[in-house]
Motif scaffolding. Structure first.
Motif, PDB file in Angstrom:
ATOM      1  N   ILE A 151      11.872  -1.840 -13.031  1.00 62.22           N
ATOM      2  CA  ILE A 151      11.517  -0.446 -13.340  1.00 62.22           C
ATOM      3  C   ILE A 151      12.733   0.329 -13.846  1.00 62.22           C
ATOM      4  CG2 ILE A 151      10.856   1.769 -12.274  1.00 62.22           C
ATOM      5  CD1 ILE A 151       8.775   0.229 -10.629  1.00 62.22           C
ATOM      6  N   TYR A 165       9.329  -8.477  -2.795  1.00 58.53           N
ATOM      7  CA  TYR A 165       9.300  -8.448  -4.262  1.00 58.53           C
ATOM      8  C   TYR A 165       9.543  -7.062  -4.825  1.00 58.53           C
ATOM      9  CZ  TYR A 165       4.808  -6.149  -5.054  1.00 58.53           C
ATOM     10  OH  TYR A 165       3.812  -5.233  -5.147  1.00 58.53           O
ATOM     11  N   GLN A 195       1.070   0.791  -9.915  1.00 60.72           N
ATOM     12  CA  GLN A 195       1.900   1.850  -9.333  1.00 60.72           C
ATOM     13  C   GLN A 195       3.283   1.309  -8.992  1.00 60.72           C
ATOM     14  OE1 GLN A 195      -0.475   2.656  -5.894  1.00 60.72           O
ATOM     15  NE2 GLN A 195       0.240   0.847  -4.813  1.00 60.72           N
ATOM     16  N   ILE A 196       4.149   2.205  -8.561  1.00 60.48           N
ATOM     17  CA  ILE A 196       5.500   1.812  -8.175  1.00 60.48           C
ATOM     18  C   ILE A 196       5.478   1.081  -6.842  1.00 60.48           C
ATOM     19  CG2 ILE A 196       7.774   2.691  -7.482  1.00 60.48           C
ATOM     20  CD1 ILE A 196       7.267   5.038  -9.480  1.00 60.48           C
ATOM     21  N   ALA A 197       4.794   1.661  -5.875  1.00 63.02           N
ATOM     22  CA  ALA A 197       4.806   1.117  -4.521  1.00 63.02           C
ATOM     23  C   ALA A 197       3.833  -0.042  -4.380  1.00 63.02           C
ATOM     24  CB  ALA A 197       4.447   2.210  -3.524  1.00 63.02           C
ATOM     25  N   LEU A 198       4.022  -0.813  -3.325  1.00 64.97           N
ATOM     26  CA  LEU A 198       3.016  -1.791  -2.941  1.00 64.97           C
ATOM     27  C   LEU A 198       1.903  -1.080  -2.181  1.00 64.97           C
ATOM     28  CD1 LEU A 198       1.945  -4.673  -2.231  1.00 64.97           C
ATOM     29  CD2 LEU A 198       3.503  -4.622  -0.293  1.00 64.97           C
ATOM     30  N   SER A 199       2.293  -0.313  -1.194  1.00 72.10           N
ATOM     31  CA  SER A 199       1.295   0.356  -0.354  1.00 72.10           C
ATOM     32  C   SER A 199       0.776   1.599  -1.051  1.00 72.10           C
ATOM     33  CB  SER A 199       1.907   0.700   0.994  1.00 72.10           C
ATOM     34  OG  SER A 199       3.039   1.529   0.822  1.00 72.10           O
ATOM     35  N   HIS A 200      -0.374   2.038  -0.611  1.00 69.27           N
ATOM     36  CA  HIS A 200      -1.140   2.986  -1.407  1.00 69.27           C
ATOM     37  C   HIS A 200      -2.174   3.589  -0.458  1.00 69.27           C
ATOM     38  CE1 HIS A 200      -3.443   3.527  -5.392  1.00 69.27           C
ATOM     39  NE2 HIS A 200      -4.309   3.879  -4.493  1.00 69.27           N
ATOM     40  N   PRO A 201      -2.020   4.842  -0.088  1.00 76.76           N
ATOM     41  CA  PRO A 201      -3.006   5.408   0.860  1.00 76.76           C
ATOM     42  C   PRO A 201      -4.404   5.462   0.231  1.00 76.76           C
ATOM     43  CG  PRO A 201      -1.112   6.898   0.535  1.00 76.76           C
ATOM     44  CD  PRO A 201      -1.018   5.828  -0.498  1.00 76.76           C
ATOM     45  N   LEU A 251       1.067 -12.305  -0.495  1.00 77.26           N
ATOM     46  CA  LEU A 251      -0.057 -11.463  -0.885  1.00 77.26           C
ATOM     47  C   LEU A 251      -1.244 -12.253  -1.424  1.00 77.26           C
ATOM     48  CD1 LEU A 251       1.747  -8.394  -2.472  1.00 77.26           C
ATOM     49  CD2 LEU A 251       0.850  -8.652  -0.168  1.00 77.26           C
ATOM     50  N   LEU A 258       4.274  -3.973 -14.023  1.00 82.19           N
ATOM     51  CA  LEU A 258       4.418  -3.630 -12.599  1.00 82.19           C
ATOM     52  C   LEU A 258       3.900  -4.693 -11.640  1.00 82.19           C
ATOM     53  CD1 LEU A 258       3.172   0.071 -12.914  1.00 82.19           C
ATOM     54  CD2 LEU A 258       5.547  -0.654 -12.673  1.00 82.19           C
ATOM     55  N   LYS A 282      -1.791  -2.425  -6.306  1.00 81.02           N
ATOM     56  CA  LYS A 282      -0.343  -2.573  -6.203  1.00 81.02           C
ATOM     57  C   LYS A 282       0.308  -2.768  -7.574  1.00 81.02           C
ATOM     58  CE  LYS A 282      -0.291  -7.586  -5.555  1.00 81.02           C
ATOM     59  NZ  LYS A 282       0.348  -7.908  -6.835  1.00 81.02           N
ATOM     60  N   ASP A 283      -0.457  -3.272  -8.541  1.00 78.90           N
ATOM     61  CA  ASP A 283       0.094  -3.523  -9.874  1.00 78.90           C
ATOM     62  C   ASP A 283      -0.112  -2.350 -10.830  1.00 78.90           C
ATOM     63  OD1 ASP A 283       0.746  -6.025  -8.902  1.00 78.90           O
ATOM     64  OD2 ASP A 283      -1.100  -6.937  -9.645  1.00 78.90           O
ATOM     65  N   PHE A 330      -4.099  -1.683  -1.297  1.00 73.46           N
ATOM     66  CA  PHE A 330      -3.089  -2.108  -2.282  1.00 73.46           C
ATOM     67  C   PHE A 330      -3.566  -3.342  -3.031  1.00 73.46           C
ATOM     68  CE2 PHE A 330      -1.019  -5.694  -0.064  1.00 73.46           C
ATOM     69  CZ  PHE A 330      -1.499  -5.507   1.212  1.00 73.46           C
ATOM     70  N   MET A 331      -4.414  -4.145  -2.381  1.00 70.39           N
ATOM     71  CA  MET A 331      -5.089  -5.241  -3.059  1.00 70.39           C
ATOM     72  C   MET A 331      -6.553  -5.130  -2.706  1.00 70.39           C
ATOM     73  SD  MET A 331      -2.781  -8.577  -2.686  1.00 70.39           S
ATOM     74  CE  MET A 331      -3.401  -8.848  -1.036  1.00 70.39           C
ATOM     75  N   CYS A 359       9.376   0.831  -1.776  1.00 72.63           N
ATOM     76  CA  CYS A 359       9.560   0.620  -3.205  1.00 72.63           C
ATOM     77  C   CYS A 359      10.175   1.855  -3.843  1.00 72.63           C
ATOM     78  CB  CYS A 359       8.224   0.307  -3.860  1.00 72.63           C
ATOM     79  SG  CYS A 359       7.249  -0.885  -2.933  1.00 72.63           S
ATOM     80  N   LYS A 385      10.704  -5.839  -8.606  1.00 72.49           N
ATOM     81  CA  LYS A 385       9.921  -4.836  -9.317  1.00 72.49           C
ATOM     82  C   LYS A 385      10.772  -3.593  -9.591  1.00 72.49           C
ATOM     83  CE  LYS A 385       5.449  -2.425  -8.782  1.00 72.49           C
ATOM     84  NZ  LYS A 385       4.222  -2.348  -7.983  1.00 72.49           N
ATOM     85  N   SER A 443       7.217   5.123   0.402  1.00 76.70           N
ATOM     86  CA  SER A 443       7.244   3.662   0.460  1.00 76.70           C
ATOM     87  C   SER A 443       8.655   3.145   0.257  1.00 76.70           C
ATOM     88  CB  SER A 443       6.350   3.076  -0.634  1.00 76.70           C
ATOM     89  OG  SER A 443       6.903   3.407  -1.900  1.00 76.70           O
ATOM     90  N   LEU A 483      -5.335   0.093   3.793  1.00 79.20           N
ATOM     91  CA  LEU A 483      -4.478   0.049   2.610  1.00 79.20           C
ATOM     92  C   LEU A 483      -5.138  -0.671   1.453  1.00 79.20           C
ATOM     93  CD1 LEU A 483      -0.826  -0.710   3.595  1.00 79.20           C
ATOM     94  CD2 LEU A 483      -1.937   1.437   3.062  1.00 79.20           C
ATOM     95  N   SER A 516       3.272  -8.509  -9.748  1.00 80.23           N
ATOM     96  CA  SER A 516       4.010  -9.605  -9.136  1.00 80.23           C
ATOM     97  C   SER A 516       3.067 -10.246  -8.151  1.00 80.23           C
ATOM     98  CB  SER A 516       5.230  -9.065  -8.405  1.00 80.23           C
ATOM     99  OG  SER A 516       4.818  -8.025  -7.573  1.00 80.23           O
ATOM    100  N   TYR A 524      -0.540  -9.521   7.564  1.00 79.30           N
ATOM    101  CA  TYR A 524       0.550  -8.806   6.871  1.00 79.30           C
ATOM    102  C   TYR A 524       1.592  -8.359   7.899  1.00 79.30           C
ATOM    103  CZ  TYR A 524      -3.246  -8.569   3.404  1.00 79.30           C
ATOM    104  OH  TYR A 524      -4.278  -8.873   2.559  1.00 79.30           O
ATOM    105  N   TRP A 568      -7.695  -2.273   9.531  1.00 80.87           N
ATOM    106  CA  TRP A 568      -6.274  -2.380   9.853  1.00 80.87           C
ATOM    107  C   TRP A 568      -5.976  -1.890  11.266  1.00 80.87           C
ATOM    108  CZ3 TRP A 568      -1.924  -3.585   6.481  1.00 80.87           C
ATOM    109  CH2 TRP A 568      -2.311  -4.095   5.227  1.00 80.87           C
ATOM    110  N   MET A 619      -0.038   6.296   7.626  1.00 80.78           N
ATOM    111  CA  MET A 619       0.389   6.259   6.220  1.00 80.78           C
ATOM    112  C   MET A 619       0.578   7.661   5.661  1.00 80.78           C
ATOM    113  SD  MET A 619       0.899   3.548   4.398  1.00 80.78           S
ATOM    114  CE  MET A 619       0.356   3.914   2.739  1.00 80.78           C
TER     115      MET A 619
END
Lengths: 492, 492
Positions: free
Chosen positions: A202, A194, B357-363, B339, B332, B354-355, B114-115, A158, A198, A156, B112, B334, A90, A82, A315
């Motif tokens: 929630i 999205y 957790q609440i957030a999309l991003s994720h350290p 993506l 959770l 990402k699916d 997230f995916m 979200c 979501k 985030s 990240l 989408s 992204y 990244w 982050m």
């Protein structure tokens, strides 16, 4: 460390800490120096890492050198880089020397500003920094602590969205009773992130009460007040309750901008909560030339933007500002005995950030954003943003001058959306062709871009925004795009 | 940096990065060396910092030395020093050299996961590390990826709870229809963390459907299956739907343990989701002598624990394991177009966090926990935990041998709960006296403890768990408690 006795751990021995931390700094120095030589997107197979690592952690501790060597051999080759200057996918996720320094301080001090008393200076710095950012972004005074509003640093968007949805929901239900949760409606556009869908789910909004309002090329994929108004009127006629309207300045797919003032007036008319999501483009709003995009922000209830995207803040860090902190805290607060502070009774008027967020605990993110703002200054950050916008502008100009390509949506910030024009009619051909082009670009390892689909068009997204990206990288990317276009057009 | 042009920023120039990062390492080295000399809890006034800082960030960037000097002068004196060896408050929030190194790598690489496709190795390392932790903590195979379950690293227990509540809710509503949200009931004890109540409210459960079941001294403040059963039967008779039962291994106030197997059987009988919150005590479960506390875990749907508390993993890191990832992801997930990954189509079977957790991003939190586990090893971590437990045991023994004090709840892990015994009858006197004692302890700056109230008793909580705490600190704390007790008992 050999056979591990507890005393041998010395987990925070100062000189051991310094020696091992310096080894990591050295490791990262080399990483940044070499980063251009890595393929941006790795050639990795699902499950590749699990086969390389044991099923259990080691019985005895290992040295930091051994571990760093494994990072070098096993982890680095499987990462998407990244921070590569050739990362155009992204939206960016900026690292920087100052953001890193701020994270080090936050992680090293490891204090928790979840309540004022649990770390006074950390709580207060957060208040100062969110006010700084609000002024920089050009938000009206009502979003500042000094104006009766205030801000918080979430992890985030979200999370920010869930909190504001909960606040809006509870404001409505306190009048209507909890049964009314079945009648609450949330409005967004087909370009909104999205996370709104979501988040609405929630917080218990029925999925059938989430309205995705179509946008059109004619309004550059921005939401129009008329279309929202129509949808709201229909729902009200059906006995539903308009709750929350999402607007975006710089959508995820195309960088579109919703007209905040027009939408704010509709929201006011129906008593809806208006949120402005400026996750990516919020950084650009520090430049006066982009300020018009949030004209009408005084009609909003909340605004969010992510310094961890395009603002050199590693982050994670998301600014959320609200006009009414009381609405947020009444949805999220609680006062169990173990959090009452003996000796801290005089602090009734302080901010307790645990009531501004989902979690109780809350890292000292303010330190990171404070470091970035002080190290680079307002002028430095504006110049940084403008340099990216200028490079994107150059890339767009190149595309426009080349008849093989079309720019799909006019560029507003640093995102360029383009595709190969059809040589023959027919959508399938074009989608396949552009998909092949993107695969070829990313497969080269020399750049990484992503795509979007709008009005049945497969669009390649090229975002200038990585911290290390210079003009030569954008020029290389343009050459790469041209070469690969020639290749895919030549093959049947 | 003088007058800031964009080029002058060089936000990730390798040698500048290394020089400035070393300055921060040096700063933290001194901080850890001197930390014992700071009062643990600062003498700060609300608003003190705002008056010291300007209203706007500087126009031009400043040097890292100038900024660090401000951290030293303005921030450090206003912090509660969570890493002080004399910090015995709340529950610990461990920093360590390895945790710091892991955070540096995560922050420096700034990728990240997230995916899967957005950073394959980072996603995969997370899967490996949560499986490692599940085995260490002694969870049944059903919580491991290899057993059909799996785990994720969240930022906080609250986030984990919200996600599992949403999964449980959506499982129920998919059968009953969304209207049934008004009939769903969540059960917790009066000792459960308030995050359950907050979480239930966030996901739209009516606040009147949250049952707080009283616990008693006779069961050491653990929830009894009978009391839950009674509450559930009454709700079912009223047409309500039992949804979710919270159990805790090591409650926040008193360190109490709920009987997991007994409660699991009640949960099974009524089709309720069972969550085990082992935020603090989960770390102790890596020692075989504590394993009985999660006997029956195979009856649970989810388990969480926080390595950022007592496991040397700097903020923040919460392990959440679930038996059925599909229930979590269906609540959770989408799949917006931006993506979808061109060229990553073969990766249908991968984990996309990402699916989860609440957030999309994720350290990239896995890096941090991986560093801790490898650097200290299983034996090292067990020895670390046991040393704290032994020190707490010693402190408890001292209290028991001194007739002025009583231990309120028998110690299970490293939390000791105590108070001065009444010299005269009457609750007011005792509460005031113990409150005075706590104020005197904390006011000394030599230790920081917090309190709890149970059965109308004001209880002082003394937790051994800071990474630097050695026997001499616990001995000093005991001397301090005795001295201050003498003082407050001597004053009328």
């Amino acid at each position: 460390m050999g056979s591990a006795a507890a005393d041998a751990l010395l987990p925070l021995d100062a000189s051991r800490f310094a020696a091992e931390s310096r080894a990591v700094v050295d490791f990262l120095e080399v990483y940044y120096r070499d980063i251009e030589s890595y393929p941006v997107w790795p050639d990795a197979e699902p499950g590749h890492l699990r086969t390389l690592l044991p099923d259990m952690p080691p019985e005895d501790g290992e040295s930091v050198d051994v571990i760093l060597e494994d990072v070098r051999r096993h982890i680095i080759p499987g990462l998407t880089h990244w921070q590569s200057p050739n990362f155009f996918a992204y939206y960016p996720m900026n690292a920087s020397t100052a953001g890193f320094a701020g994270q080090m301080l936050s992680t090293g001090l490891n204090v928790l500003p979840f309540m004022w008393a649990a770390s006074p200076a950390a709580t207060e710095l957060e208040g100062v920094v969110v006010d700084w950012m609000a002024r920089l972004v050009g938000l009206p005074e009502c979003f500042l602590f000094s104006g009766g509003g205030g801000g918080v640093l979430h992890g985030s968007t979200c999370e920010a969205v869930v909190c504001t949805l909960a606040a809006a929901r509870d404001r409505a239900l306190s009048n209507l009773g909890h049964e009314a949760i079945l009648r609450l409606v949330v409005y967004a556009s087909d370009q909104s992130h999205y996370t709104f869908q979501k988040g609405a789910r929630i917080v218990g909004i029925p999925p059938s009460n989430f309205r995705v309002i179509p946008t059109l090329a004619g309004s550059a994929y921005g939401l129009t007040a008329d279309s929202v108004h129509e949808a709201v009127k229909a729902d009200v006629a059906d006995g539903l309750v308009p709750l929350y309207l999402c607007t975006t300045v710089g959508t995820t797919g195309l960088g579109a901008v919703d007209p905040v003032r027009d939408l704010g007036e509709v929201a006011r008319q129906y008593g809806m909560w208006l949120h402005i999501d400026a996750a990516y483009a919020g950084s650009a709003l520090i430049c006066p030339e982009f300020k018009d995009y949030i004209d009408g922000a005084e009609l909003a209830d909340s605004v969010s933007m992510n310094p961890h995207k395009w603002f050199l803040t590693n982050m994670n860090c998301c600014c959320l500002w609200v006009v009414s902190p009381a609405l947020l805290t009444s949805a999220l607060s609680s006062n169990p005995e173990y959090l009452n502070n003996v000796g801290g009774e005089g602090a009734a008027e302080v901010v307790n950030y645990k009531d501004w967020q989902i979690a109780l605990s809350h890292p000292f993110r303010a330190m990171k954003l404070w470091l970035v703002l002080r190290r680079y200054g307002v002028a430095g950050m504006r110049a940084y943003i403008r340099r990216h916008v200028d490079m994107a502008k150059w890339f767009e100009t190149m595309l426009e001058a080349d008849e093989r390509f079309e720019v799909v949506v006019p560029r507003r910030f640093s995102l360029v959306t383009f595709r190969l024009r059809p040589r023959h009619e027919g959508r399938d051909d074009m989608e396949a062709l552009n998909r092949k082009l993107l695969v070829a670009i990313n497969g080269s390892g020399r750049a990484f871009m992503t795509h979007f689909v709008v009005d049945n068009k497969f669009v390649i997204r090229m975002v200038v925004g990585a911290a290390m990206t210079e003009m030569r990288h954008v020029q290389d990317a343009w050459e790469l795009v041209q070469d690969k276009a020639k290749e895919v057009q030549a093959t049947p």
